[in-house]
Design an enzyme around this catalytic site. Structure first.
Site, PDB file in Angstrom:
ATOM      1  N   GLU A 171      29.495  -6.250 -41.406  1.00 42.77           N
ATOM      2  CA  GLU A 171      30.961  -6.278 -41.443  1.00 42.77           C
ATOM      3  C   GLU A 171      31.560  -5.211 -40.537  1.00 42.77           C
ATOM      4  O   GLU A 171      32.551  -5.455 -39.845  1.00 42.77           O
ATOM      5  CB  GLU A 171      31.474  -6.040 -42.874  1.00 42.77           C
ATOM      6  N   CYS A 190      29.607  -4.430 -49.547  1.00 44.04           N
ATOM      7  CA  CYS A 190      29.446  -3.201 -50.326  1.00 44.04           C
ATOM      8  C   CYS A 190      30.800  -2.489 -50.403  1.00 44.04           C
ATOM      9  O   CYS A 190      31.783  -2.901 -49.780  1.00 44.04           O
ATOM     10  CB  CYS A 190      28.397  -2.301 -49.677  1.00 44.04           C
ATOM     11  N   CYS A 229      32.128  -1.388 -46.883  1.00 38.87           N
ATOM     12  CA  CYS A 229      32.641  -2.498 -46.082  1.00 38.87           C
ATOM     13  C   CYS A 229      33.929  -3.065 -46.673  1.00 38.87           C
ATOM     14  O   CYS A 229      34.851  -3.421 -45.936  1.00 38.87           O
ATOM     15  CB  CYS A 229      31.572  -3.574 -45.934  1.00 38.87           C
TER      16      CYS A 229
END
Length: 144
Positions: free
Chosen positions: A55, A83, A86
Protein backbone atom coordinates in the site's frame (compact mmCIF):
# COMPACT_ATOMS: atom_id res chain seq x y z
CA UNK A 1 -16.55 -9.78 -13.97
CA UNK A 2 -17.11 -6.68 -11.86
CA UNK A 3 -14.73 -3.71 -11.80
CA UNK A 4 -13.75 -4.66 -8.25
CA UNK A 5 -12.76 -8.15 -9.44
CA UNK A 6 -10.90 -6.72 -12.44
CA UNK A 7 -8.77 -4.44 -10.28
CA UNK A 8 -8.27 -7.08 -7.59
CA UNK A 9 -6.83 -9.33 -10.30
CA UNK A 10 -4.31 -6.57 -11.01
CA UNK A 11 -3.50 -6.41 -7.28
CA UNK A 12 -3.04 -10.19 -7.30
CA UNK A 13 -0.58 -9.81 -10.19
CA UNK A 14 1.38 -7.42 -7.96
CA UNK A 15 1.21 -9.98 -5.13
CA UNK A 16 2.68 -12.54 -7.53
CA UNK A 17 5.64 -10.21 -8.18
CA UNK A 18 6.23 -10.06 -4.43
CA UNK A 19 5.98 -13.85 -4.16
CA UNK A 20 8.52 -14.30 -6.98
CA UNK A 21 10.91 -12.02 -5.05
CA UNK A 22 10.42 -14.14 -1.90
CA UNK A 23 8.42 -11.33 -0.28
CA UNK A 24 5.13 -11.77 1.58
CA UNK A 25 2.69 -11.81 -1.37
CA UNK A 26 0.67 -8.65 -0.89
CA UNK A 27 -0.21 -6.54 -3.91
CA UNK A 28 -1.96 -3.23 -4.40
CA UNK A 29 -3.28 -0.95 -7.14
CA UNK A 30 -4.86 2.49 -6.88
CA UNK A 31 -7.50 3.52 -9.40
CA UNK A 32 -8.80 6.97 -10.32
CA UNK A 33 -11.55 7.46 -12.88
CA UNK A 34 -11.05 3.98 -14.30
CA UNK A 35 -7.26 4.34 -14.65
CA UNK A 36 -4.60 2.60 -12.58
CA UNK A 37 -2.45 5.43 -11.21
CA UNK A 38 -0.33 3.50 -8.72
CA UNK A 39 0.90 -0.06 -8.23
CA UNK A 40 2.88 -1.69 -5.50
CA UNK A 41 3.85 -4.93 -3.88
CA UNK A 42 5.58 -5.83 -0.67
CA UNK A 43 9.29 -4.91 -0.75
CA UNK A 44 10.24 -5.11 2.92
CA UNK A 45 12.95 -7.75 2.42
CA UNK A 46 14.29 -6.32 -0.82
CA UNK A 47 14.63 -2.80 0.60
CA UNK A 48 15.30 -3.90 4.20
CA UNK A 49 12.54 -1.45 5.17
CA UNK A 50 9.66 -2.46 7.43
CA UNK A 51 7.55 0.35 5.93
CA UNK A 52 7.85 -0.90 2.33
CA UNK A 53 4.39 -2.46 2.27
CA UNK A 54 2.41 -2.78 -0.97
CA UNK A 55 0.00 0.00 0.00
CA UNK A 56 2.83 2.41 0.85
CA UNK A 57 4.49 1.74 -2.51
CA UNK A 58 1.22 2.25 -4.40
CA UNK A 59 0.30 5.43 -2.48
CA UNK A 60 3.70 6.95 -3.29
CA UNK A 61 3.35 6.02 -6.97
CA UNK A 62 -0.20 7.39 -7.18
CA UNK A 63 0.75 10.66 -5.49
CA UNK A 64 3.61 11.08 -7.97
CA UNK A 65 1.25 10.33 -10.87
CA UNK A 66 -1.29 12.91 -9.70
CA UNK A 67 1.29 15.43 -8.52
CA UNK A 68 -0.17 15.78 -5.04
CA UNK A 69 -0.40 14.01 -1.70
CA UNK A 70 -4.19 13.70 -1.49
CA UNK A 71 -5.80 10.81 -3.34
CA UNK A 72 -9.41 11.87 -3.07
CA UNK A 73 -11.75 10.16 -5.52
CA UNK A 74 -9.37 7.16 -5.63
CA UNK A 75 -9.96 3.51 -4.79
CA UNK A 76 -7.18 1.41 -3.29
CA UNK A 77 -7.32 -2.33 -4.01
CA UNK A 78 -5.14 -4.57 -1.85
CA UNK A 79 -5.07 -8.34 -1.53
CA UNK A 80 -4.89 -8.39 2.29
CA UNK A 81 -6.52 -6.17 4.92
CA UNK A 82 -4.16 -3.24 5.58
CA UNK A 83 -2.11 -3.07 8.76
CA UNK A 84 -2.38 -0.12 11.13
CA UNK A 85 0.47 1.76 9.42
CA UNK A 86 -1.04 1.38 5.97
CA UNK A 87 -4.55 2.23 7.17
CA UNK A 88 -3.11 5.42 8.65
CA UNK A 89 -1.47 6.29 5.33
CA UNK A 90 -4.71 5.52 3.48
CA UNK A 91 -6.47 7.87 5.89
CA UNK A 92 -3.89 10.66 5.56
CA UNK A 93 -4.05 10.37 1.75
CA UNK A 94 -7.85 10.78 2.01
CA UNK A 95 -8.49 7.78 -0.22
CA UNK A 96 -12.22 7.56 -0.83
CA UNK A 97 -12.59 3.80 -1.05
CA UNK A 98 -10.66 0.77 0.21
CA UNK A 99 -11.24 -2.67 -1.30
CA UNK A 100 -9.40 -5.66 0.11
CA UNK A 101 -9.42 -9.38 -0.51
CA UNK A 102 -8.86 -11.29 2.69
CA UNK A 103 -8.90 -10.37 6.37
CA UNK A 104 -5.76 -10.25 8.50
CA UNK A 105 -6.92 -11.06 12.03
CA UNK A 106 -3.35 -10.96 13.41
CA UNK A 107 -2.19 -7.61 11.99
CA UNK A 108 -5.19 -5.96 10.31
CA UNK A 109 -6.22 -2.40 11.08
CA UNK A 110 -9.76 -3.37 12.09
CA UNK A 111 -8.37 -5.09 15.20
CA UNK A 112 -5.86 -2.44 16.24
CA UNK A 113 -6.97 0.87 14.69
CA UNK A 114 -10.52 0.65 13.37
CA UNK A 115 -10.77 4.45 13.04
CA UNK A 116 -7.51 4.96 11.14
CA UNK A 117 -9.17 5.49 7.76
CA UNK A 118 -10.61 8.84 6.70
CA UNK A 119 -14.19 9.11 8.02
CA UNK A 120 -15.57 9.28 4.47
CA UNK A 121 -13.69 6.19 3.26
CA UNK A 122 -15.98 3.38 2.11
CA UNK A 123 -14.68 -0.16 2.73
CA UNK A 124 -15.47 -3.30 0.75
CA UNK A 125 -13.92 -6.62 1.76
CA UNK A 126 -13.94 -10.19 0.49
CA UNK A 127 -13.27 -9.48 -3.20
CA UNK A 128 -11.55 -12.59 -4.62
CA UNK A 129 -11.03 -13.61 -1.01
CA UNK A 130 -10.13 -17.23 -1.72
CA UNK A 131 -7.43 -16.33 -4.25
CA UNK A 132 -5.96 -13.70 -1.92
CA UNK A 133 -5.97 -16.01 1.10
CA UNK A 134 -4.49 -18.91 -0.87
CA UNK A 135 -1.43 -16.89 -1.90
CA UNK A 136 -0.73 -16.02 1.72
CA UNK A 137 -1.29 -19.57 2.96
CA UNK A 138 0.96 -21.06 0.28
CA UNK A 139 3.73 -18.58 1.04
CA UNK A 140 3.68 -19.16 4.79
CA UNK A 141 3.44 -22.96 4.43
CA UNK A 142 6.65 -22.83 2.37
CA UNK A 143 8.43 -20.56 4.88
CA UNK A 144 7.70 -22.36 8.13
Amino acid sequence: MTDDEKYMHLALAQADLAYEADEVPVGCVIVSQGQVIGRGHNLTETLQDVTAHAEMQAITAAAQTLGGKYLTQCTLYVTVEPCTMCAGAIGWAQITRLVYGTDDPKRGYRTFAPKALHPKCEVTSGILQDECRQRMQTFFEQHR
